[in-house]
Design a protein around this motif. Structure first.
Motif, mmCIF file in Angstrom:
data_model
loop_
_atom_site.group_PDB
_atom_site.id
_atom_site.type_symbol
_atom_site.label_atom_id
_atom_site.label_comp_id
_atom_site.label_asym_id
_atom_site.label_seq_id
_atom_site.Cartn_x
_atom_site.Cartn_y
_atom_site.Cartn_z
ATOM 1 N N GLY A 174 46.239 37.932 24.853
ATOM 2 C CA GLY A 174 46.373 39.267 25.403
ATOM 3 C C GLY A 174 45.093 40.050 25.496
ATOM 4 O O GLY A 174 45.114 41.244 25.804
ATOM 5 N N SER A 641 51.613 40.765 26.684
ATOM 6 C CA SER A 641 50.445 41.628 26.504
ATOM 7 C C SER A 641 50.686 42.913 27.286
ATOM 8 O O SER A 641 50.919 42.868 28.502
ATOM 9 C CB SER A 641 49.183 40.928 26.998
ATOM 10 O OG SER A 641 48.072 41.783 26.908
ATOM 11 N N ASP A 659 48.692 39.022 31.732
ATOM 12 C CA ASP A 659 49.856 38.590 30.958
ATOM 13 C C ASP A 659 50.535 37.402 31.649
ATOM 14 O O ASP A 659 50.757 37.411 32.858
ATOM 15 C CB ASP A 659 50.852 39.752 30.845
ATOM 16 C CG ASP A 659 52.148 39.331 30.181
ATOM 17 O OD1 ASP A 659 52.222 39.396 28.949
ATOM 18 O OD2 ASP A 659 53.092 38.923 30.904
#
Length: 790
Positions: A174, A641, A659
């Motif tokens: 992330g 994330s 993400d």
């Protein structure tokens, strides 16, 4: 009070008795270097210990070890899979220096060093979220255009992904690409790729060892919050001259190594140059005939063993990418690094490595009018970042169960955000953004303690600080409505060396291991990391023109807390290893941008920046098989994330551009015979998020797309998947000359993965809008390379 006094007296008596007992039980230390018998290369991770016990240690990054034992007779074994183990019976009556050279087993080092780390099983180490690789392992993977690549291999590991093919960086758990600390022989590298992301800057012929740390960072690492990619170069063969290289359809490479003085000093020099521009030249006509598209790099290292206690290493890298169309459009960018390291053994327990380094990353653009134009026009842009650093690091081996690591680090930064020249005929206009200067420093100490076979802990503390200083200008802004551009209210000039703003953080680190049994262990870790610089980019483009900027009186440091826990298993006989890890990251003061932010050549760029907070969490599964004719690994990551920025996306959490909910990699290699092998890599990942308008307003001649939800990254591109294959055939292996052919197919079923999607008017019906998928690669790409070793 009397009871307290009696208790204190009792404790003092116990301490005195224990000290006396330890004094009577005299202890001595054996120490030295472990190297390869044929090449003289230092060996990392060699196991040294008493067979059948938990007493032991491993060599550090320079091949040094220290082991303290009670006086008396001991059986000591040096072992490393792929090497003949050496066993000694010692009668310790004094400290002893033992420099050891291990002879290889039947196969060559490059083919077996992959198995060496089995001696230091993942269940026995304190490290969590650590992946160790070497070039032998990387060479087994399918290649792009027949070429081995370090960064592409890293992207197959759990917790690592990219926004797509051609991306100029990688993302870990992330984190953004600028949150990765990438080091080549301890010198930072700012752009790790060539050819807009398709090849890494690291020449595989010069690389010895690679460590990727994703969490539970030891206290010596700082300045970034997502990962540490620590790449170590070969020292060079100090026994005999050798040559390796490869000839491919994209670039060729050549590496030379050998002794300067046998057993005492050596060198290695490795170079690469692509020639796509040469291959394209016969097919380009007219305005395209002078197209430039190539890269080159040079990696070099020399080392000197001054005496038994002192060694000196000098290494450097120089690389550049060049892209252009005739005289009208030209772009180039590249890295320069240099590091000088001194290893010194104070005594048999205290080891020091002193590193000084220099790093520069720069890029330049230049556009001019073509010969047919009636107007003489020119635009040029230059930018760079320069680092000077020093870091003495010490390791003190208290005994076989306790080790201390401590040191000091300092880096001086000069940021040159950009200088431009715009010219039309005789009229000139210059924009020169003012330089930014900063000093970063840190002190750290950590203690590694192993309590027998079951339990171990490594805890430490890092004190880091950062000063944003003159010569420079500080800008001041008034807060406005959240999510909008701040209002400029004034500025102040500072003389050279004067402090503009400073920040200090304590960064605690903790890792622990508990062995459930001889084949499995549970580990957990916590780390806090501060980052004092940011890369400014609000585009998905893989071009290298992003801007690096330090924290200032307006931009705060990023602070990340990460918690990791995992289960690790090694099957009996080391048939395979397995790990399952979960992580959670909390990120403060990440940088975000107002909508339609102007990041390029903007003197007041800080007015467009916003402070955001982030979070990332996930599950990582990893199964790896190193032994047998069929080897490889499977990695799977389930993660999320997210960010939350005041004034944006309705003040709610939204997913990051990088993400990927699901990320699966299957890597396999099969050896049919000693001369023929095949490898495959299949990857699948959720599509990356993107922000698209979900409505449009038509009013007279106006057609205005807009997002009714006001949510960032409200859509996700289609899933990414791709299959790569590679076949290696080794020719007749002569005594001095050894060669192999590598045939590869990249994107076997011609998948057109979307890098991004953009919108345009339909060329056949301008009243209609259409979405267009931009794919960097949409066809099968074959490759062939001939590798040789002399």
């Amino acid at each position: 009070m009397k009871a307290t006094a009696r208790l204190l007296s009792t404790l003092l008596l116990i301490l005195f008795a224990t000290t006396a007992a330890l004094a009577q039980q005299q202890r001595y230390t054996i120490s030295g270097y472990v190297k390869d018998e044929k090449s003289g290369e230092s060996l990392i991770g060699i196991s040294i210990g008493k067979p059948g016990t938990s007493i032991g240690t491993v060599t550090n990054e320079y091949g040094f070890y220290s082991l303290t034992l009670p006086a008396g007779k001991h059986d000591i074994q040096f072992s490393y899979i792929g090497y003949q183990p050496q066993k000694f019976t010692l009668d310790l009556t004094a400290n002893k220096r033992m420099d050891i050279r291990l002879g290889q087993a039947d196969r060559q080092l490059s083919e077996v060093v992959i198995s060496g780390k089995q001696q230091e099983k993942n269940i026995n180490t304190l490290n969590t979220s650590l992946n160790k690789l070497d070039i032998a392992e990387i060479k087994k993977l399918p290649t792009f255009m027949g070429e081995v690549d370090v960064i592409r291999t890293i992207q197959t590991l759990p917790g690592v992904n990219t926004v797509g093919e051609g991306a100029a960086s990688f993302n870990v758990r992330g984190g953004n690409g600028d949150e990765n600390l990438i080091m080549l022989d301890e010198a930072p590298v700012y752009n790790s790729t060539h050819m807009l992301g398709f090849f890494s800057v690291f020449n595989p012929d010069a690389v010895k060892n690679i460590n990727l740390i994703k969490g539970g960072f030891p206290a010596e690492y700082g300045g970034r919050t997502a990962s540490v990619l620590d790449i170590r170069m070969k020292d060079g063969n100090n026994q005999k001259f050798g040559m390796t290289g490869g000839i491919g359809n994209i670039f060729s490479r050549l590496a030379l190594e050998g002794p300067i003085q046998k057993d005492k000093s050596s060198f290695i020099i490795a170079g690469r140059r692509s020639y796509m521009d040469v291959l394209m030249k016969p097919f380009l006509k007219g305005d395209m005939k002078d197209t430039k598209l190539y890269f080159y790099d040079l990696t070099a290292k020399v080392n000197f063993q001054l005496d038994k206690n002192n060694s000196l290493f000098v290494s450097g890298y120089f690389g550049r990418d060049v892209f252009g169309f005739g005289k009208e459009a030209n772009m180039n960018w590249g890295n320069n690094t240099a590091s000088l390291r001194w290893n010194h053994i104070f005594n048999n327990r205290l080891f020091m490595n002193l590193t000084t380094y220099y790093t520069k990353y720069d890029y330049s653009l230049r556009f001019t009018s073509d010969e047919k134009s009636t107007t003489d026009q020119e635009f040029s842009w230059k930018s760079n970042i320069i680092n000077y650093g020093v870091k003495p690091a010490f390791t003190y081996y208290l005994n076989s169960s306790n080790t201390l690591h401590f040191g000091v680090q300092g880096t001086y930064y000069t940021f040159k955000p950009g200088s431009t020249l715009s010219r039309q005929d005789a009229d000139e206009h210059r924009i020169v953004l003012k330089d930014k200067n900063a000093l970063e420093g840190a002190l750290y100490l950590d203690h590694e303690w192993k309590a027998g076979n079951k339990f171990g802990i490594q805890y430490g503390l890092r004190l880091s600080g950062f000063q944003y200083m003159g010569k420079g200008t500080a800008y001041y802004y008034a807060d406005t409505v959240a999510g909008t551009r701040k209002r400029f209210i004034g500025s102040q000039d500072y003389e050279s060396g004067k402090k503009i703003a400073d920040y200090y953080f304590l960064e605690p680190r903790l890792s622990a291991r508990y062995a459930v049994n001889s084949t499995s262990a549970i580990k957990a870790a916590f780390s806090r990391s501060a980052q004092y610089m940011h890369q400014l980019s609000n585009t998905a483009s893989p071009t290298p023109v992003d801007i690096w900027t330090p924290v200032s009186n307006n931009v705060k440091p990023q602070l990340t807390d990460q918690v990791t826990a995992g289960y690790f298993y090694n099957a009996p006989g080391d048939k395979f290893e397995l790990s399952a890890e979960v992580f959670y990251k909390s990120m403060k003061d990440q940088l975000d941008f107002i909508d339609n932010a102007d990041l390029n050549l903007n003197e007041f760029i800080e007015a467009d920046l916003l402070n955001a907070k982030g979070r990332a969490y996930g599950l990582e599964l990893y199964v790896k098989k190193d032994i047998g004719n069929t080897t490889g690994w499977i990695s799977y990551t389930l993660s999320r994330s997210e960010r939350k920025t005041p004034g944006l996306s309705m003040n709610e959490w939204f997913i990051n551009r990088y993400d990927r909910t699901h990320n699966l990699n299957i890597v396999a290699s099969h050896e049919f015979t000693k001369r023929a092998s095949m490898s495959a890599n299949w990857m699948f990942a959720s599509g990356t998020p993107a922000t698209f308008a979900d409505s449009r307003l038509e009013f007279q001649d106006w057609d205005i797309p807009y997002n009714t939800t006001e949510k960032r990254n409200n859509y996700r591109l289609k899933p990414f998947h791709r299959l790569d294959l590679s076949f290696t055939y080794k020719g007749r292996q002569l005594k001095r000359w050894k060669g192999e052919w590598v045939f590869s197919l990249y994107n076997v079923y011609a998948r057109r993965n979307a890098y991004t999607v953009y919108f345009r008017q339909n060329p056949d019906d301008p009243s209609k809008k259409e979405a267009v998928r931009l794919s960097i690669i949409g066809s099968i790409i074959p490759g062939i390379t001939y590798n040789f070793k002399f």
